[in-house]
Design an enzyme around this catalytic site. Sequence first.
Site, PDB file in Angstrom:
ATOM      1  N   ALA A  18       0.830  -1.203   0.000  1.00 25.30           N
ATOM      2  CA  ALA A  18       0.000   0.000   0.000  1.00 25.30           C
ATOM      3  C   ALA A  18       0.865   1.253   0.000  1.00 25.30           C
ATOM      4  O   ALA A  18       0.707   2.141  -0.847  1.00 25.30           O
ATOM      5  CB  ALA A  18      -0.940  -0.007   1.211  1.00 25.30           C
ATOM      6  N   LYS A  37       9.429   0.828   9.931  1.00 27.44           N
ATOM      7  CA  LYS A  37       9.789   0.547  11.326  1.00 27.44           C
ATOM      8  C   LYS A  37      11.019  -0.339  11.431  1.00 27.44           C
ATOM      9  O   LYS A  37      11.766  -0.279  12.406  1.00 27.44           O
ATOM     10  CB  LYS A  37       8.594  -0.082  12.046  1.00 27.44           C
ATOM     11  N   PHE A  46       5.844  -8.719   2.178  1.00 28.33           N
ATOM     12  CA  PHE A  46       6.976  -9.548   1.767  1.00 28.33           C
ATOM     13  C   PHE A  46       6.691 -11.033   1.989  1.00 28.33           C
ATOM     14  O   PHE A  46       7.142 -11.891   1.225  1.00 28.33           O
ATOM     15  CB  PHE A  46       8.231  -9.136   2.542  1.00 28.33           C
ATOM     16  N   TYR A  47       5.919 -11.353   3.033  1.00 28.85           N
ATOM     17  CA  TYR A  47       5.684 -12.754   3.399  1.00 28.85           C
ATOM     18  C   TYR A  47       4.397 -13.322   2.810  1.00 28.85           C
ATOM     19  O   TYR A  47       4.079 -14.496   3.037  1.00 28.85           O
ATOM     20  CB  TYR A  47       5.660 -12.889   4.922  1.00 28.85           C
ATOM     21  N   ALA A  48       3.640 -12.502   2.073  1.00 28.53           N
ATOM     22  CA  ALA A  48       2.404 -13.004   1.466  1.00 28.53           C
ATOM     23  C   ALA A  48       2.730 -14.058   0.415  1.00 28.53           C
ATOM     24  O   ALA A  48       3.526 -13.819  -0.489  1.00 28.53           O
ATOM     25  CB  ALA A  48       1.630 -11.846   0.833  1.00 28.53           C
ATOM     26  N   GLU A 120      -8.460 -20.230  -4.690  1.00 28.25           N
ATOM     27  CA  GLU A 120      -8.346 -20.361  -3.244  1.00 28.25           C
ATOM     28  C   GLU A 120      -9.725 -20.425  -2.618  1.00 28.25           C
ATOM     29  O   GLU A 120     -10.743 -20.239  -3.295  1.00 28.25           O
ATOM     30  CB  GLU A 120      -7.531 -19.189  -2.665  1.00 28.25           C
ATOM     31  N   ASP A 222       0.018  -0.201  15.059  1.00 28.05           N
ATOM     32  CA  ASP A 222       0.436   1.189  15.310  1.00 28.05           C
ATOM     33  C   ASP A 222      -0.494   2.199  14.643  1.00 28.05           C
ATOM     34  O   ASP A 222      -0.891   3.191  15.256  1.00 28.05           O
ATOM     35  CB  ASP A 222       1.869   1.411  14.805  1.00 28.05           C
ATOM     36  N   HIS A 243      -5.623 -17.577  10.205  1.00 29.97           N
ATOM     37  CA  HIS A 243      -5.331 -18.435   9.060  1.00 29.97           C
ATOM     38  C   HIS A 243      -5.361 -19.887   9.534  1.00 29.97           C
ATOM     39  O   HIS A 243      -4.767 -20.222  10.560  1.00 29.97           O
ATOM     40  CB  HIS A 243      -3.960 -18.101   8.461  1.00 29.97           C
ATOM     41  N   ARG A 289     -12.041 -19.115   5.209  1.00 27.89           N
ATOM     42  CA  ARG A 289     -11.061 -19.342   6.271  1.00 27.89           C
ATOM     43  C   ARG A 289     -11.679 -19.452   7.661  1.00 27.89           C
ATOM     44  O   ARG A 289     -11.184 -20.209   8.501  1.00 27.89           O
ATOM     45  CB  ARG A 289     -10.018 -18.215   6.259  1.00 27.89           C
ATOM     46  N   ARG A 385     -12.367 -11.968   5.485  1.00 29.03           N
ATOM     47  CA  ARG A 385     -11.705 -11.590   4.236  1.00 29.03           C
ATOM     48  C   ARG A 385     -11.617 -12.766   3.275  1.00 29.03           C
ATOM     49  O   ARG A 385     -11.193 -13.857   3.651  1.00 29.03           O
ATOM     50  CB  ARG A 385     -10.286 -11.077   4.536  1.00 29.03           C
ATOM     51  N   SER A 390      -6.435  -9.055  -0.075  1.00 25.60           N
ATOM     52  CA  SER A 390      -5.725  -8.081   0.762  1.00 25.60           C
ATOM     53  C   SER A 390      -4.701  -7.285  -0.033  1.00 25.60           C
ATOM     54  O   SER A 390      -4.678  -6.045   0.028  1.00 25.60           O
ATOM     55  CB  SER A 390      -5.053  -8.783   1.941  1.00 25.60           C
ATOM     56  N   LEU A 391      -3.825  -7.952  -0.780  1.00 26.05           N
ATOM     57  CA  LEU A 391      -2.883  -7.212  -1.617  1.00 26.05           C
ATOM     58  C   LEU A 391      -3.627  -6.367  -2.646  1.00 26.05           C
ATOM     59  O   LEU A 391      -3.204  -5.264  -2.993  1.00 26.05           O
ATOM     60  CB  LEU A 391      -1.914  -8.169  -2.313  1.00 26.05           C
TER      61      LEU A 391
END
Length: 536
Positions: A18, A37, A46-48, A120, A222, A243, A289, A385, A390-391
């Site tokens: 985003a 941060k 990065f981990y998706a 999915e 945050d 998940h 999910r 969701r 999400s992405l």
Amino acid sequence: MKLSDYSCDVLIVGSGAAGLSLALRLAPSYRVMVLSKGPINEGSTFYAQGGIAAVFDQADSIESHIEDTLTAGAGLCDRDAVAFIASNARHCVQWLIDNGVTFDKHQNPPSEQPYHLTREGGHSHRRILHSADATGRAVETTLVSLALAHPNIQVLERFNAVDIITSDKAALPGPRRAVGAWLWNRQRERVETCSARSVVLATGGAAKVYQYTTNPDVASGDGIAMAWRAGCRVANLEFNQFHPTCLFHPQARNFLLSEALRGEGALLRRPDGSRFMPDFDPRGELAPRDVVARAIDYEMKRLGVDCMYLDISHKPADFIRTHFPTIYEKLLGFGLDLTREPIPVVPAAHYTCGGVMVDHQGQTDVAGLYAIGEVSYTGLHGANRLASNSLLECLVYGWSAAQALCATLDSLSAPASLPSWDESRVDDSDERVIIQHNWHELRLFMWDYVGIVRSTKRLERAQRRIQLLQAEIAEYYANFRISNNLLELRNLAAVAELIVHSALQRKESRGLHYTLDYPQALAHAQPTILTPITPR
């Protein structure tokens, strides 16, 4: 008041899909500062693993994508928001492709479209574009390289945003608006200021509020906490997605086994090898999910076991290694072979479906303050969701927020001076163990009392514990110099309070919120909206 340490046109707090997509869209015309941060790529993007949902197949339709999203959201999605995002999906994904992100293609592509689309849970069609099983890495590394090379984008790594500075705090005339932020420079260990024409929160979710999560450590709520303190409404924070399939292994804290595995035929099994998902839902392993996570949780508790098992070993080994190379290699490192054996899995906190209330351009209740991505509540996700939305939401709101900012920034100015941070009455703390203890206590009771299955008694117990913690944290925050851990604890406690408050207001079970005291859904669903009494 003093001169700002930093100044820019737009301050973006967060460096995931985003934040970076917005930065790149603004950079041709404006000076942008991106706050990270940790290292710039250390975020959820990065981990998706799975991919990005968008209609590229002629057999699919935008209306079908909308209906699948509404169904997964269990009657609580905002149809206008869903239609807005689904309708703008393709051109936003195409923007990624045009900027160098590569998605998997068919070896012998059909003439109408070349991409290998996977399916999915909750999707009626194959519409997930992916880069093997590391889509987030492909997106993030491409956007990072473009951002670091752009002369109008300045990246500050290892900086925390402490709080939003609004014009009333800066004694500026005119309507109240966001004009910057206080920043914690972790390398220099001091608070600095950044003035901006507008501020954008792109900080991700709050899954770190739970003891077990698939998220990286930076996902500590945050942006939600800062927006709430600045005077923004939040909505639907009771809906935390767990998940279903996080690896259960003592050496793996948060490794996710992508939903795309089930999309390609993986089955969920009990320890004796029998399947159980058909007992819970006719869609089996491809149920949404929330259904799958509750089924796994139920079976674990019923049988008194530590985990269930995900099995794709019936598929050809070459197919598995080709489609899931990252997962395959990671599991081998733990002595597990995805091609030969079932893999132990448990549910873990994964995604925050609620957040800061925004319009279609990401504008919050505070003028000049935007929120995009997982930190926001757009109405897309409802009570649950849909996978790989999400992405997509990050990209669409990166685009729409850029349009809104480009239309308004020229009429705004960034103040030269901002109120300085007062550390004259605080001391260094030698009691960091207290922060760690409170941190662990908070995450444990949130897991136990506000997890996959809830009750009013559990929620009230959590509420009392949070109130005690809040008093301790407020006293500590007022008397000692801040640190990364203290800032995160302060924000996690604030978000935990909002989650519990939201959950207590919902007198039904719907989607991700399941309570033993109200097991049925109400006839008419409404979002849970919390309004701050006064900006803090």
